[in-house]
Design a protein around this motif. Structure first.
Motif, PDB file in Angstrom:
ATOM      1  N   ALA A 129       0.872  -1.183  -0.016  1.00  0.00           N
ATOM      2  CA  ALA A 129      -0.106  -0.089  -0.027  1.00  0.00           C
ATOM      3  C   ALA A 129       1.024   1.283  -0.004  1.00  0.00           C
ATOM      4  CB  ALA A 129      -0.854  -0.100   1.185  1.00  0.00           C
ATOM      5  N   ALA A 130       2.054   1.284   0.785  1.00  0.00           N
ATOM      6  CA  ALA A 130       2.878   2.590   0.702  1.00  0.00           C
ATOM      7  C   ALA A 130       3.207   2.718  -0.524  1.00  0.00           C
ATOM      8  CB  ALA A 130       4.071   2.030   1.955  1.00  0.00           C
ATOM      9  N   ASP A 170       2.335   1.637  -3.424  1.00  0.00           N
ATOM     10  CA  ASP A 170       1.099   2.120  -4.349  1.00  0.00           C
ATOM     11  C   ASP A 170       0.942   3.481  -4.096  1.00  0.00           C
ATOM     12  OD1 ASP A 170      -0.809   2.059  -6.357  1.00  0.00           O
ATOM     13  OD2 ASP A 170      -2.416   1.287  -4.753  1.00  0.00           O
ATOM     14  N   ALA A 171       0.785   4.065  -2.873  1.00  0.00           N
ATOM     15  CA  ALA A 171       0.379   5.457  -2.479  1.00  0.00           C
ATOM     16  C   ALA A 171       1.675   6.355  -2.958  1.00  0.00           C
ATOM     17  CB  ALA A 171       0.247   5.608  -1.162  1.00  0.00           C
ATOM     18  N   ALA A 172       2.816   5.811  -2.998  1.00  0.00           N
ATOM     19  CA  ALA A 172       4.059   6.583  -3.127  1.00  0.00           C
ATOM     20  C   ALA A 172       3.922   6.910  -4.742  1.00  0.00           C
ATOM     21  CB  ALA A 172       5.345   6.037  -3.117  1.00  0.00           C
ATOM     22  N   ARG A 173       3.531   5.824  -5.466  1.00  0.00           N
ATOM     23  CA  ARG A 173       3.371   6.173  -6.852  1.00  0.00           C
ATOM     24  C   ARG A 173       2.250   6.927  -7.319  1.00  0.00           C
ATOM     25  NH1 ARG A 173       3.801   3.241 -11.694  1.00  0.00           N
ATOM     26  NH2 ARG A 173       1.881   2.460 -11.540  1.00  0.00           N
ATOM     27  N   GLY A 174       0.968   6.696  -6.666  1.00  0.00           N
ATOM     28  CA  GLY A 174      -0.215   7.449  -6.723  1.00  0.00           C
ATOM     29  C   GLY A 174       0.054   8.796  -6.351  1.00  0.00           C
ATOM     30  N   ILE A 175       0.485   9.306  -5.341  1.00  0.00           N
ATOM     31  CA  ILE A 175       0.660  10.784  -5.126  1.00  0.00           C
ATOM     32  C   ILE A 175       1.947  11.498  -5.965  1.00  0.00           C
ATOM     33  CG2 ILE A 175      -0.653  10.310  -3.077  1.00  0.00           C
ATOM     34  CD1 ILE A 175       2.073  10.658  -1.728  1.00  0.00           C
ATOM     35  N   GLY A 176       2.288  10.744  -6.739  1.00  0.00           N
ATOM     36  CA  GLY A 176       3.185  11.511  -7.920  1.00  0.00           C
ATOM     37  C   GLY A 176       4.820  11.524  -7.522  1.00  0.00           C
ATOM     38  N   MET A 177       5.442  10.153  -6.798  1.00  0.00           N
ATOM     39  CA  MET A 177       6.729  10.093  -6.872  1.00  0.00           C
ATOM     40  C   MET A 177       7.115   9.425  -8.080  1.00  0.00           C
ATOM     41  SD  MET A 177       7.789   9.140  -3.009  1.00  0.00           S
ATOM     42  CE  MET A 177       7.193   9.904  -1.640  1.00  0.00           C
ATOM     43  N   ILE A 181      11.359   6.069  -0.133  1.00  0.00           N
ATOM     44  CA  ILE A 181      10.233   4.926   0.580  1.00  0.00           C
ATOM     45  C   ILE A 181      10.813   3.368   0.781  1.00  0.00           C
ATOM     46  CG2 ILE A 181       8.292   4.139   0.344  1.00  0.00           C
ATOM     47  CD1 ILE A 181       7.913   7.172   1.009  1.00  0.00           C
ATOM     48  N   LEU A 213      -1.986   5.463 -13.276  1.00  0.00           N
ATOM     49  CA  LEU A 213      -1.218   4.427 -12.762  1.00  0.00           C
ATOM     50  C   LEU A 213      -1.263   3.430 -13.574  1.00  0.00           C
ATOM     51  CD1 LEU A 213      -2.147   5.077  -9.114  1.00  0.00           C
ATOM     52  CD2 LEU A 213       0.128   5.100  -9.891  1.00  0.00           C
ATOM     53  N   TYR A 231       4.009  11.271 -13.338  1.00  0.00           N
ATOM     54  CA  TYR A 231       4.301  11.976 -12.024  1.00  0.00           C
ATOM     55  C   TYR A 231       3.680  13.171 -11.720  1.00  0.00           C
ATOM     56  CZ  TYR A 231       8.541  13.783 -13.836  1.00  0.00           C
ATOM     57  OH  TYR A 231       9.607  14.441 -14.335  1.00  0.00           O
ATOM     58  N   ARG A 238      -0.002  13.109 -11.338  1.00  0.00           N
ATOM     59  CA  ARG A 238      -0.442  12.354 -10.287  1.00  0.00           C
ATOM     60  C   ARG A 238      -0.323  13.436  -9.063  1.00  0.00           C
ATOM     61  NH1 ARG A 238       1.373   7.965 -12.939  1.00  0.00           N
ATOM     62  NH2 ARG A 238       3.128   8.062 -12.409  1.00  0.00           N
ATOM     63  N   ARG A 239       0.729  14.565  -9.184  1.00  0.00           N
ATOM     64  CA  ARG A 239       0.878  15.333  -7.937  1.00  0.00           C
ATOM     65  C   ARG A 239      -0.253  16.303  -7.882  1.00  0.00           C
ATOM     66  NH1 ARG A 239       7.164  16.436  -8.907  1.00  0.00           N
ATOM     67  NH2 ARG A 239       7.933  14.251  -8.467  1.00  0.00           N
ATOM     68  N   TYR A 252      -5.217  11.292  -4.499  1.00  0.00           N
ATOM     69  CA  TYR A 252      -5.280   9.544  -4.369  1.00  0.00           C
ATOM     70  C   TYR A 252      -5.160   9.045  -3.000  1.00  0.00           C
ATOM     71  CZ  TYR A 252      -4.306   4.957  -6.316  1.00  0.00           C
ATOM     72  OH  TYR A 252      -4.344   3.617  -6.553  1.00  0.00           O
ATOM     73  N   ILE A 297      -6.220   5.366  -0.785  1.00  0.00           N
ATOM     74  CA  ILE A 297      -6.414   4.008  -0.952  1.00  0.00           C
ATOM     75  C   ILE A 297      -6.807   3.076   0.116  1.00  0.00           C
ATOM     76  CG2 ILE A 297      -4.945   3.604  -3.229  1.00  0.00           C
ATOM     77  CD1 ILE A 297      -2.819   2.642  -1.210  1.00  0.00           C
ATOM     78  N   GLY A 299      -1.933   3.443   3.027  1.00  0.00           N
ATOM     79  CA  GLY A 299      -0.919   3.332   2.365  1.00  0.00           C
ATOM     80  C   GLY A 299       0.098   4.514   2.814  1.00  0.00           C
ATOM     81  N   PHE A 313       3.328   6.103   4.866  1.00  0.00           N
ATOM     82  CA  PHE A 313       4.595   5.702   4.959  1.00  0.00           C
ATOM     83  C   PHE A 313       5.164   5.529   6.500  1.00  0.00           C
ATOM     84  CE2 PHE A 313       4.812   8.871   1.285  1.00  0.00           C
ATOM     85  CZ  PHE A 313       4.347   7.820   0.265  1.00  0.00           C
ATOM     86  N   HIS A 336       7.686   4.728   7.874  1.00  0.00           N
ATOM     87  CA  HIS A 336       8.877   5.476   8.709  1.00  0.00           C
ATOM     88  C   HIS A 336       8.917   6.996   8.486  1.00  0.00           C
ATOM     89  CE1 HIS A 336       9.396   5.603   4.225  1.00  0.00           C
ATOM     90  NE2 HIS A 336      10.377   6.219   4.545  1.00  0.00           N
TER      91      HIS A 336
END
Lengths: 399, 312
Positions: A294-295, A297-304, A313, B50, B71, B74-75, B79, B81, B85, B87, B89
């Motif tokens: 999920a992390a 997918d989210a990283a990709r989904g918010i534009g990294m 990440i 995606l 990318y 997407r910014r 998004y 989920i 999701g 992070f 850390h």
């Protein structure tokens, strides 16, 4: 009344420490039944065993016996962990100091041929109290910082004993005195071999691991090849490498100038490098695979971008696992580098194999003890580092 | 406005999304429902690329979504989920600040935004900002996930089963919050779910997907009254229809002059909840009050029952 007796019995039984029973038996055996030091008239002759009371001046002998009995009692009963640790440290420090004194006490004046070395009783005592120390430390749950501090303390203590010449009477130090320059040169070679091959394996293994993670078709193939290499015995691998490296040295201009030869440091380096690849690559793959889906997918989904995702990440989350791979490699390499001496690669193995050849046990120890200390130190330091880098996220870290 | 035009996605021989055309009006909530494997998530993920469509065009505010790198696109699009999701850390504040940081916002602006969003989601910034995701409850994690998606003030928010992992009580609270947030920012939301209840609760328009195609795209009321296919009818649930219909409208729309005994109900209450209250308390009418407490009239059992019947 009867109930009272049962309770009393239970309470008594409960007060004994299970591991402490073994520790105290070991300590008492080491002190009372086994020899403390071995005396030999010269370097390779069969030795004579000496007990504690023979090896030490009377007041120190009684002192040590008292300390061992007290230590055994502390270990046997349920005592606070901090107290057990202090007792173990005191006993170990006393043993370290007294073995040096025993050497001076046993060696006749003006006799440079006689050799005194620690005997089985000494080693059993060291083992028993080290066990007590590690057990107490485990119960105290020290943080990584405190563990490093304890390690540094022990190393500084041992170092100052060495520098102050407290152990100079011991046979192993006499072997050292005869070849001090060579010792440090081989130490340098040993560390260079172990760390250099690790560095090379990290530089190659990390990108390879990342590639294996991203390209699924590559993964099985690469890991299988590295697994196969891992199964080749080290001596065989050295042998296998002699031919190709010899060919390279002979046929590629400049290769022999940078030190590539069929025997020597080059094949040792290459072999250690090859052994190191599997843990580095495998742990990189496992670490990256363990990053929550999920992390990612989210990283990709918010534009990294893929690079940002990897650096910010995936890599930080996989880092503790990768570091575990590096720890395995480092400890393994420090041990394996000893064998490099067989093909002229240098390192502490030189003393081990010379000692075996001359049946001079002290020379073997001169090679073996620094290797063990080095591996042990590396393991503790890297374990502490791994614990410090585990992200706050991991639930298991709560304790 | 989002225009999906003849979009198709194939993986090898399998067609996952087949020639879907859909237009989403700005500032509305569109819910895509369907069984698993119906292609709803794939359709959603083609909006922010995606997943790249095999054929067809997606336009956002009239602009082809392939005109800028994926990318960057997407910014600009929020998004969120299932399973949040976050992070693990990074702290809550760092998580929310992800997109503003990627966009190179000034530090002050980012911090102000993080604080604003945390307050909006009823999380005290001083308390929750420095925490790590595992130190939050499931509901809080989900709120932070949505806050992160909204951090760069996107016009469009895509949500893939955002409430799927929450227990029923927290889920309905999260749905209320989302409705309030949507009104606050005027964000266009496209949400994927398999929960019909959720769809009727949130949607301005519902798109039902089956085997990669949109079989009906209509308002909730229309879908209840005129299901396009037997599949839609099954999905809506024949036995639930009258209650769903009542669930869409409020008591305010059914109010009639007159008075009734007992505690008044607010006019924004759904007719379904009013029916439930009538049945449970054994009364035949309830007084209806405006937000300021003024009595507007009453709502009767008879009137509600009439409204639950199939419109002609």
């Amino acid at each position: 009344m009867a109930i009272g007796i049962i309770q009393e019995k239970e309470r008594l039984a409960f007060r004994f420490d299970k591991l402490g029973v073994i520790i105290s038996i070991l300590a008492l055996y080491g002190a009372l039944l086994a020899p403390f030091a071995t005396y030999r008239a010269n370097r390779i002759i069969q030795g004579e065993a000496r007990g504690i009371m023979e090896a030490l001046p009377p007041h120190l002998g009684y002192g040590l016996l008292f300390l061992v009995v007290a230590g055994a009692a502390v270990a046997l009963l349920r005592t606070p962990a901090l107290f057990r640790m202090a007792m173990a440290l005191a006993a170990l420090a006393a043993l370290a100091g007294l073995i040096g004194i025993a050497a001076d006490h046993l060696t006749p004046p003006e006799n440079s041929y006689a050799r005194v070395s620690p005997a089985s009783g000494f080693w059993v005592l060291v083992f028993a109290f080290s066990l007590l120390l590690t057990d107490a430390l485990t119960r105290l749950h020290p943080g990584p910082g405190l563990r490093l501090l304890v390690l540094a303390g022990v190393l500084v203590l041992a170092g100052s004993m060495l520098v102050a010449g407290r152990w100079d009477g011991l046979s192993i130090m006499k072997e050292y005195a005869n070849r001090a320059d060579l010792f440090w040169a081989e130490a340098g070679r040993h560390v260079t071999l172990a760390l250099g091959s690790l560095a090379a394996a990290t530089v190659v293994g990390l990108p390879l691991g990342i590639l294996c993670h991203r390209v699924e078709r590559l993964r099985a193939g690469v890991l299988n090849v590295l697994n196969a290499i891992q199964t080749i015995p080290s001596i065989a691998l050295f042998g296998i490498l002699i031919a190709p490296l010899g060919w390279i040295a002979a046929n590629i201009p400049g290769a022999s100038a940078v030190g590539i030869r069929g025997i020597g440091a080059a094949p040792a380096f290459v072999a250690l490098f090859l052994y190191s690849l599997l843990p580095v690559v495998a742990n990189t793959v496992v670490g990256l695979a363990g990053v929550p889906r999920a992390a990612n997918d989210a990283a990709r989904g918010i534009g990294m971008t893929d690079r940002q995702r990897l650096v910010t990440i995936e890599f930080p989350l996989a880092f503790p696992v990768i570091l575990t791979g590096i720890r395995i490699v480092l400890v393994q390499n420090i041990g394996l580098a000893t064998i490099a001496a067989l093909i002229g690669g240098g390192g502490f193995g030189v003393f081990v194999f010379q000692g075996v050849g001359q049946t001079a046990m002290d020379l073997v120890l001169l090679g073996a003890i620094p290797t063990v200390v080095l591996a042990f130190t590396a393991a503790i330091v890297l374990d502490a580092l791994i614990e410090m880098t585990v992200p706050n996220s991991s639930q298991g870290n709560a304790a | 406005m989002i225009q999906i035009e003849e979009v198709t996605k194939r993986y090898g021989d399998t067609t996952v999304v087949n020639g879907v055309t859909l237009t989403v009006a700005p500032h509305t909530v569109t819910v895509i429902v369907g069984t698993s494997g119906s292609g709803k998530t794939t359709l959603l993920r083609m909006i922010n690329r995606l997943v790249e469509p095999t054929a067809g065009i997606v336009k956002i505010d009239g602009e082809d979504n392939r005109s800028i790198p994926g990318y960057e696109l997407r910014r600009r699009i929020g998004y969120a989920i299932q399973g949040h999701g976050l992070f693990p850390h990074r702290t809550v504040a760092q998580n929310i600040a992800t997109v503003p940081t990627l966009l190179g916002w000034e530090k002050d602006r980012t911090e102000a935004k993080v604080e604003e969003l945390l307050k909006l989601f009823q999380l005290d910034p001083a308390d929750f900002g420095p925490r790590y995701p595992h130190e939050l409850s499931g509901g809080q994690q989900q709120r932070v996930g949505v806050a992160r998606a909204l951090a760069a003030e996107p016009n469009v928010l895509l949500m893939d089963e955002p409430f799927g992992a929450l227990d029923p009580i927290i889920r309905s609270k999260a749905q209320e919050d989302l409705t309030a947030i949507q009104k606050h920012f005027g964000t266009t939301i496209i949400l994927v779910t398999h929960d019909m209840e959720e769809a009727f609760h949130l949607a301005d328009k519902i798109a039902v997907m089956d085997k990669g195609e949109v079989v009906q795209y209509a308002t909730p009321a229309e879908m209840l009254v005129k299901p396009a296919t037997p599949f839609v009818e099954t999905l809506v649930g024949a036995s639930e229809r009258p209650f769903r219909l009542l669930g869409i409208e409020t008591v305010g729309e059914a109010v009639e002059p007159g008075s009734a005994e007992g505690r008044p109900v607010p006019e924004v209450l759904s007719q379904r909840d009013a029916l439930s209250e009538l049945l449970w308390s054994g009364r035949s009418a309830l007084p209806v009050a405006a937000a300021n407490g003024e009595i507007l009239g009453r709502v009767t059992l008879q009137a509600i029952v009439k409204r639950a019947a199939r419109p002609r």
